[in-house]
Design an enzyme around this catalytic site. Structure first.
Site, short mmCIF file in Angstrom:
data_model
loop_
_atom_site.label_atom_id
_atom_site.label_comp_id
_atom_site.label_asym_id
_atom_site.label_seq_id
_atom_site.Cartn_x
_atom_site.Cartn_y
_atom_site.Cartn_z
N LYS A 104 0.86 -1.18 0.00
CA LYS A 104 0.00 0.00 0.00
C LYS A 104 0.90 1.23 0.00
O LYS A 104 1.69 1.44 0.92
CB LYS A 104 -0.92 0.02 1.22
CG LYS A 104 -1.80 1.26 1.25
CD LYS A 104 -2.38 1.53 2.62
CE LYS A 104 -2.91 2.95 2.68
NZ LYS A 104 -3.31 3.34 4.04
N GLY A 165 -7.45 9.37 10.40
CA GLY A 165 -7.67 9.41 11.83
C GLY A 165 -8.70 10.40 12.31
O GLY A 165 -8.93 10.54 13.51
N ALA A 191 -9.18 5.83 5.09
CA ALA A 191 -8.98 7.01 5.95
C ALA A 191 -10.28 7.77 6.18
O ALA A 191 -11.03 8.04 5.24
CB ALA A 191 -7.92 7.96 5.39
N GLY A 192 -10.51 8.11 7.45
CA GLY A 192 -11.62 8.97 7.81
C GLY A 192 -12.84 8.29 8.37
O GLY A 192 -13.74 8.95 8.89
N ASN A 213 -8.07 1.81 10.58
CA ASN A 213 -7.26 1.48 11.74
C ASN A 213 -7.76 2.22 12.98
O ASN A 213 -8.26 1.64 13.93
CB ASN A 213 -5.79 1.81 11.47
CG ASN A 213 -4.85 1.41 12.60
OD1 ASN A 213 -3.69 1.76 12.60
ND2 ASN A 213 -5.32 0.69 13.59
N THR A 214 -7.69 3.57 12.95
CA THR A 214 -8.03 4.36 14.12
C THR A 214 -9.46 4.13 14.59
O THR A 214 -9.73 4.10 15.80
CB THR A 214 -7.82 5.86 13.83
OG1 THR A 214 -6.48 6.07 13.37
CG2 THR A 214 -8.06 6.69 15.07
#
Length: 262
Positions: A104, A165, A191-192, A213-214
């Site tokens: 990635k 994040g 993301a987001g 992830n976050t």
């Protein structure tokens, strides 16, 4: 639809799960392993610059709890702010993972927004593809750039939903929809995402998957959130395949009046 007939294919390999998860920000490796197990993910992304997968002898090794025999390890270039650093990181990952070619790619523009540096990302992608890597590329939500990465030979395009994040969810759903409609490679929101409904919306738009992830690791109960995200991805995918009803301004009776007796 049976999951056996609705598989996600990336770089010629098939996956049942459409949820991809990261390995950062957990309190320890045990929590990491339990959350990933609960997510049902089969692709696990690893920040090579921030995670030990053997390059630091004597330190806890992520691969001791996330086995490459069970999961597809997806090295990523998180923390790279130049094409040169991203290239070095991918080559290190390939060496450490015995020739592993799936990566990635993300090249960040600045530390405040963590938006991608698009010229540097294009530069790095071109070199990696020529060097035999299968590149999954992190990009902004620009349909033109997404198509360009596909035409270059990237095996998947990963537009952001919002800043990394941030948990803001999909800020430009019509951009994502346009990217999906024009794509011939997998499109995965990256993301987001903040909660399960964000993941479901991404899937309802027709995205092939979501990487996060976050949203999981930063939750008060990461393992439970991982389970919620798994269900959201599955529900969103089924809703997309089923086809939602059109939006209407006014009411429409659930039970028609035809054939009533009064």
């Amino acid at each position: 639809m049976s999951e056996n007939h609705d598989l996600l294919t990336i770089a010629g390999r098939e996956y049942r799960s459409r949820l991809l998860v990261g390995t950062g920000k957990y309190k320890d490796l045990d929590e990491t392993a339990r959350a990933i197990e609960a997510s049902g993910a089969e692709i696990v992304t690893v920040a090579i610059r921030r995670t030990n997968i053997g390059q630091n002898p004597g330190e806890p090794n992520l691969l001791d709890v996330i086995s490459p025999e069970r999961y597809t390890i997806l090295p990523n270039t998180a923390g790279c702010f130049t094409a040169k650093d991203a290239l070095r990181t991918c080559r290190l990952a390939r060496e450490m993972l015995d020739g592993h070619s799936l990566v990635k790619l993300e090249v960040l523009g600045d530390e405040k927004t963590l938006f991608p540096d698009m010229p540097a990302t294009v530069e790095a992608a071109e070199v990696l593809i020529k060097d035999g890597f299968d590149v999954m590329v992190y990009t902004n939500d620009d349909p033109i750039m997404a198509k360009r990465f596909e035409e270059m030979g990237c095996v998947a395009v990963m537009p952001l939903a919002a800043p990394i994040g941030s948990g803001l969810g999909i800020r430009n759903p019509y951009n994502i929809l346009t990217i999906v409609e024009n794509a011939n490679v997998p499109i995965l929101v990256d993301a987001g995402v903040g909660t399960a409904s964000d993941a479901a919306i991404a899937m309802e738009l027709g995205c092939d998957g979501v990487l996060m992830n976050t949203a999981i690791a930063g939750a008060q109960n990461p393992v439970l959130m991982a389970s919620a995200m798994r269900k959201a991805i599955e529900a969103g995918r089924e809703a997309f395949l089923a086809g939602r009803i059109p939006r209407k301004r006014f009411a429409s009776a659930s039970s028609p009046l035809d054939g009533t007796f009064f």
